[in-house]
Design a protein around this motif. Structure first.
Motif, PDB file in Angstrom:
ATOM      1  N   GLY A 118      10.795  15.866  29.933  1.00  0.00           N
ATOM      2  CA  GLY A 118      11.735  16.365  30.926  1.00  0.00           C
ATOM      3  C   GLY A 118      11.522  17.841  31.224  1.00  0.00           C
ATOM      4  O   GLY A 118      11.602  18.268  32.390  1.00  0.00           O
ATOM      5  N   ALA A 119      11.256  18.634  30.190  1.00  0.00           N
ATOM      6  CA  ALA A 119      11.006  20.057  30.404  1.00  0.00           C
ATOM      7  C   ALA A 119       9.759  20.267  31.259  1.00  0.00           C
ATOM      8  O   ALA A 119       9.752  21.087  32.195  1.00  0.00           O
ATOM      9  CB  ALA A 119      10.860  20.762  29.057  1.00  0.00           C
ATOM     10  N   ALA A 120       8.695  19.519  30.955  1.00  0.00           N
ATOM     11  CA  ALA A 120       7.473  19.638  31.746  1.00  0.00           C
ATOM     12  C   ALA A 120       7.690  19.160  33.174  1.00  0.00           C
ATOM     13  O   ALA A 120       7.192  19.768  34.134  1.00  0.00           O
ATOM     14  CB  ALA A 120       6.354  18.839  31.082  1.00  0.00           C
ATOM     15  N   GLY A 121       8.445  18.070  33.341  1.00  0.00           N
ATOM     16  CA  GLY A 121       8.692  17.543  34.677  1.00  0.00           C
ATOM     17  C   GLY A 121       9.500  18.493  35.547  1.00  0.00           C
ATOM     18  O   GLY A 121       9.203  18.676  36.734  1.00  0.00           O
ATOM     19  N   GLY A 122      10.535  19.103  34.984  1.00  0.00           N
ATOM     20  CA  GLY A 122      11.326  20.051  35.758  1.00  0.00           C
ATOM     21  C   GLY A 122      10.509  21.256  36.192  1.00  0.00           C
ATOM     22  O   GLY A 122      10.618  21.720  37.345  1.00  0.00           O
ATOM     23  N   ALA A 123       9.680  21.786  35.290  1.00  0.00           N
ATOM     24  CA  ALA A 123       8.845  22.932  35.636  1.00  0.00           C
ATOM     25  C   ALA A 123       7.820  22.563  36.710  1.00  0.00           C
ATOM     26  O   ALA A 123       7.566  23.342  37.637  1.00  0.00           O
ATOM     27  CB  ALA A 123       8.145  23.456  34.384  1.00  0.00           C
ATOM     28  N   LEU A 124       7.225  21.368  36.599  1.00  0.00           N
ATOM     29  CA  LEU A 124       6.240  20.942  37.595  1.00  0.00           C
ATOM     30  C   LEU A 124       6.888  20.750  38.963  1.00  0.00           C
ATOM     31  O   LEU A 124       6.304  21.118  39.992  1.00  0.00           O
ATOM     32  CB  LEU A 124       5.565  19.653  37.138  1.00  0.00           C
ATOM     33  N   CYS A 125       8.087  20.185  39.004  1.00  0.00           N
ATOM     34  CA  CYS A 125       8.788  20.015  40.288  1.00  0.00           C
ATOM     35  C   CYS A 125       9.083  21.367  40.931  1.00  0.00           C
ATOM     36  O   CYS A 125       8.952  21.530  42.154  1.00  0.00           O
ATOM     37  CB  CYS A 125      10.081  19.237  40.079  1.00  0.00           C
ATOM     38  N   ALA A 126       9.501  22.341  40.129  1.00  0.00           N
ATOM     39  CA  ALA A 126       9.773  23.677  40.669  1.00  0.00           C
ATOM     40  C   ALA A 126       8.502  24.293  41.262  1.00  0.00           C
ATOM     41  O   ALA A 126       8.529  24.901  42.342  1.00  0.00           O
ATOM     42  CB  ALA A 126      10.350  24.568  39.571  1.00  0.00           C
ATOM     43  N   PHE A 127       7.392  24.138  40.553  1.00  0.00           N
ATOM     44  CA  PHE A 127       6.115  24.654  41.061  1.00  0.00           C
ATOM     45  C   PHE A 127       5.700  23.923  42.335  1.00  0.00           C
ATOM     46  O   PHE A 127       5.203  24.536  43.291  1.00  0.00           O
ATOM     47  CB  PHE A 127       5.040  24.507  39.988  1.00  0.00           C
ATOM     48  N   ALA A 128       5.920  22.604  42.368  1.00  0.00           N
ATOM     49  CA  ALA A 128       5.487  21.805  43.512  1.00  0.00           C
ATOM     50  C   ALA A 128       6.226  22.184  44.788  1.00  0.00           C
ATOM     51  O   ALA A 128       5.613  22.291  45.858  1.00  0.00           O
ATOM     52  CB  ALA A 128       5.682  20.319  43.205  1.00  0.00           C
ATOM     53  N   ILE A 129       7.531  22.401  44.704  1.00  0.00           N
ATOM     54  CA  ILE A 129       8.263  22.737  45.930  1.00  0.00           C
ATOM     55  C   ILE A 129       7.949  24.159  46.384  1.00  0.00           C
ATOM     56  O   ILE A 129       8.027  24.462  47.589  1.00  0.00           O
ATOM     57  CB  ILE A 129       9.789  22.546  45.757  1.00  0.00           C
ATOM     58  N   SER A 130       7.574  25.035  45.460  1.00  0.00           N
ATOM     59  CA  SER A 130       7.202  26.393  45.868  1.00  0.00           C
ATOM     60  C   SER A 130       5.876  26.402  46.614  1.00  0.00           C
ATOM     61  O   SER A 130       5.627  27.278  47.449  1.00  0.00           O
ATOM     62  CB  SER A 130       7.132  27.313  44.642  1.00  0.00           C
ATOM     63  N   LYS A 131       5.011  25.417  46.320  1.00  0.00           N
ATOM     64  CA  LYS A 131       3.709  25.323  46.973  1.00  0.00           C
ATOM     65  C   LYS A 131       3.664  24.239  48.047  1.00  0.00           C
ATOM     66  O   LYS A 131       2.626  24.062  48.699  1.00  0.00           O
ATOM     67  CB  LYS A 131       2.624  25.015  45.928  1.00  0.00           C
ATOM     68  N   GLY A 132       4.753  23.509  48.233  1.00  0.00           N
ATOM     69  CA  GLY A 132       4.764  22.430  49.212  1.00  0.00           C
ATOM     70  C   GLY A 132       3.861  21.283  48.832  1.00  0.00           C
ATOM     71  O   GLY A 132       3.301  20.607  49.708  1.00  0.00           O
ATOM     72  N   ASN A 133       3.709  21.029  47.549  1.00  0.00           N
ATOM     73  CA  ASN A 133       2.801  19.998  47.041  1.00  0.00           C
ATOM     74  C   ASN A 133       3.602  18.729  46.768  1.00  0.00           C
ATOM     75  O   ASN A 133       4.313  18.635  45.767  1.00  0.00           O
ATOM     76  CB  ASN A 133       2.107  20.488  45.768  1.00  0.00           C
ATOM     77  N   PHE A 134       3.470  17.755  47.649  1.00  0.00           N
ATOM     78  CA  PHE A 134       4.239  16.521  47.511  1.00  0.00           C
ATOM     79  C   PHE A 134       3.776  15.703  46.313  1.00  0.00           C
ATOM     80  O   PHE A 134       4.591  15.091  45.616  1.00  0.00           O
ATOM     81  CB  PHE A 134       4.126  15.695  48.793  1.00  0.00           C
ATOM     82  N   PHE A 135       2.464  15.688  46.048  1.00  0.00           N
ATOM     83  CA  PHE A 135       1.959  14.945  44.899  1.00  0.00           C
ATOM     84  C   PHE A 135       2.521  15.521  43.596  1.00  0.00           C
ATOM     85  O   PHE A 135       2.907  14.779  42.684  1.00  0.00           O
ATOM     86  CB  PHE A 135       0.436  14.983  44.875  1.00  0.00           C
ATOM     87  N   GLY A 136       2.555  16.834  43.492  1.00  0.00           N
ATOM     88  CA  GLY A 136       3.122  17.465  42.299  1.00  0.00           C
ATOM     89  C   GLY A 136       4.585  17.137  42.130  1.00  0.00           C
ATOM     90  O   GLY A 136       5.061  16.936  40.998  1.00  0.00           O
ATOM     91  N   LEU A 137       5.321  17.072  43.233  1.00  0.00           N
ATOM     92  CA  LEU A 137       6.733  16.716  43.166  1.00  0.00           C
ATOM     93  C   LEU A 137       6.913  15.289  42.663  1.00  0.00           C
ATOM     94  O   LEU A 137       7.804  15.008  41.856  1.00  0.00           O
ATOM     95  CB  LEU A 137       7.377  16.877  44.549  1.00  0.00           C
ATOM     96  N   CYS A 138       6.056  14.387  43.123  1.00  0.00           N
ATOM     97  CA  CYS A 138       6.125  12.990  42.671  1.00  0.00           C
ATOM     98  C   CYS A 138       5.820  12.882  41.179  1.00  0.00           C
ATOM     99  O   CYS A 138       6.519  12.176  40.439  1.00  0.00           O
ATOM    100  CB  CYS A 138       5.150  12.135  43.470  1.00  0.00           C
ATOM    101  N   LEU A 139       4.794  13.600  40.725  1.00  0.00           N
ATOM    102  CA  LEU A 139       4.432  13.536  39.314  1.00  0.00           C
ATOM    103  C   LEU A 139       5.519  14.141  38.441  1.00  0.00           C
ATOM    104  O   LEU A 139       5.870  13.587  37.382  1.00  0.00           O
ATOM    105  CB  LEU A 139       3.101  14.254  39.093  1.00  0.00           C
ATOM    106  N   GLY A 140       6.064  15.278  38.860  1.00  0.00           N
ATOM    107  CA  GLY A 140       7.147  15.889  38.095  1.00  0.00           C
ATOM    108  C   GLY A 140       8.373  15.007  38.036  1.00  0.00           C
ATOM    109  O   GLY A 140       9.037  14.912  36.988  1.00  0.00           O
ATOM    110  N   ALA A 141       8.692  14.339  39.143  1.00  0.00           N
ATOM    111  CA  ALA A 141       9.830  13.419  39.148  1.00  0.00           C
ATOM    112  C   ALA A 141       9.586  12.244  38.206  1.00  0.00           C
ATOM    113  O   ALA A 141      10.509  11.777  37.523  1.00  0.00           O
ATOM    114  CB  ALA A 141      10.092  12.919  40.566  1.00  0.00           C
ATOM    115  N   PHE A 142       8.338  11.777  38.149  1.00  0.00           N
ATOM    116  CA  PHE A 142       8.008  10.689  37.231  1.00  0.00           C
ATOM    117  C   PHE A 142       8.228  11.114  35.784  1.00  0.00           C
ATOM    118  O   PHE A 142       8.789  10.359  34.976  1.00  0.00           O
ATOM    119  CB  PHE A 142       6.559  10.262  37.462  1.00  0.00           C
TER     120      PHE A 142
END
Length: 370
Positions: A118-142
């Motif tokens: 969960g900690a890794a997923g939340g950090a990845l989602c935050a990074f993904a939305i800052s870069k507009g990376n939809f794939f990163g957002l999907c992986l972080g949500a997973f």
């Protein structure tokens, strides 16, 4: 009594002066004194409730921003629901590993692993939305979904002692949900909310080391077959999770389209989550008011009415009321399901994992269908 090192290695079969039998070859014991008294390492309902509450609060922050951020960076309208669906798929996929690891490696390791994801997923989602990376957002949500799948086992672990203990753990989610509006008001940006969710999972990781490694005492009889109560609890729970996921996905999006402020959306999701776990607090205090079978029917009816209000999108008030109705109905159904599962013979860990897979699979289907 003193233990000689040679006796530990060679396993002498003699007796000491007090008549106590000395260790034998192949016998495995702990020669070190326990660091905590037995009373301090048995099940802690409060610790389990706090761990579950941290997971619920993290989920509330994620759900406040995930649908809108998905809409903003998704390559097409058809993919808007992918991150939320992958969150639910991740939770479903974690059900069987959580059931196996809790017994095989212990609760500390199992729940610590889930919180780390969960900690890794939340950090990845935050990074993904800052870069507009939809794939990163999907992986972080997973990854966040995997953490939620582990966290859902808190209620089963507590209910192994008594169904009321499982309800107390669910009630911990209600207390955590009340903090959501405060967190949303303090954390203005979506990225900050996702990082805060990651921090909450880190707090849950720190809390997991205080959990007992395993449950003491002789367990009750295990039901090897799928009973009638199990089937009713699973079917009713699956229907409830199906409707709930559709409401959770479309509720924040509809409120955003209706020009509701982000703080209002966060508050609405917080009260929605409070309504989801509030019935568990009442059921733990007054169980006679929640007979399982009638409550299943009442809860499903309330959810259908709430879903109709959310999908109609008549106004901000009606959508908010619909979310509250969905939450209360979901809470009632899950209270009934928990009692049906754990009152009587104890379900096997595979049965509990199957139950959660059915619930979370239905939730993923609800997010995809609507």
């Amino acid at each position: 009594m003193s233990v000689n090192l040679d006796d530990l290695v060679l396993g002498s079969a003699s007796q000491d002066e007090d008549g106590a039998t000395a260790m034998r070859a192949g016998q495995i014991v702990c020669a070190c004194p326990a660091s905590l008294p037995r009373a301090d390492i048995t099940d802690h309902r409060l610790t389990l409730a706090m761990g579950f509450g941290l997971a619920v609060l993290a989920q509330a922050l994620v759900l406040t921003v995930l649908p809108e951020q998905s809409r903003l960076i998704a390559p097409s309208a058809e993919r808007v629901g992918w991150p939320f669906t992958l969150l639910l798929i991740g939770a479903a996929m974690a059900s069987f590993p959580a059931a196996m690891l809790v017994d095989s490696f212990g609760r500390r390791a199992a729940f610590g692993l889930g919180a780390s994801l969960g900690a890794a997923g939340g950090a990845l989602c935050a990074f993904a939305i800052s870069k507009g990376n939809f794939f990163g957002l999907c992986l972080g949500a997973f990854w966040l979904g995997l953490a939620q799948g582990f966290a859902l086992f808190y209620r089963h672990i507590a209910a192994q002692g008594a169904p009321r203990d499982g309800l107390i753990v669910l009630a911990g989610g209600a207390g955590a949900a009340l903090l959501t509006p405060l967190f949303v008001s303090l954390l203005e940006s979506p990225g900050a909310m996702l990082l805060a969710a990651a921090g909450l999972h880190i707090a849950a990781l720190a809390l997991s080391v205080r959990m007992p490694h395993a449950r003491f005492g002789k367990p009750g009889p295990v039901e090897r077959r799928l009973s009638r109560a199990f089937v009713i609890a699973t079917i009713a729970g699956a229907l409830a999770w199906f409707v709930m996921s559709a409401g959770m996905l479309h509720g924040p999006l509809t409120l955003a389209v209706c020009s509701a402020a982000p703080a209002f959306i966060g508050g609405a999701m917080g009260w929605h989550l409070f309504s989801m776990y509030g019935p568990a607090a009442l059921a733990a205090r007054w169980p006679a008011l929640f007979p399982p079978l009638p409550i299943v029917g009442i809860g499903l009816a309330a959810m259908l009415l709430g879903a109709a209000a959310v999908l109609s999108a008549a106004s901000v008030a009606s959508v908010t009321a619909g979310l509250l109705a969905i939450g209360m109905g979901w809470g009632a159904v899950n209270v009934a399901a928990l009692r049906l599962l754990h009152e009587g013979a104890r379900p096997s860990r595979l049965a509990l994992a199957l139950h959660d897979v059915c619930l979370l699979g239905a939730a993923a289907a609800g997010a995809l269908v609507f």
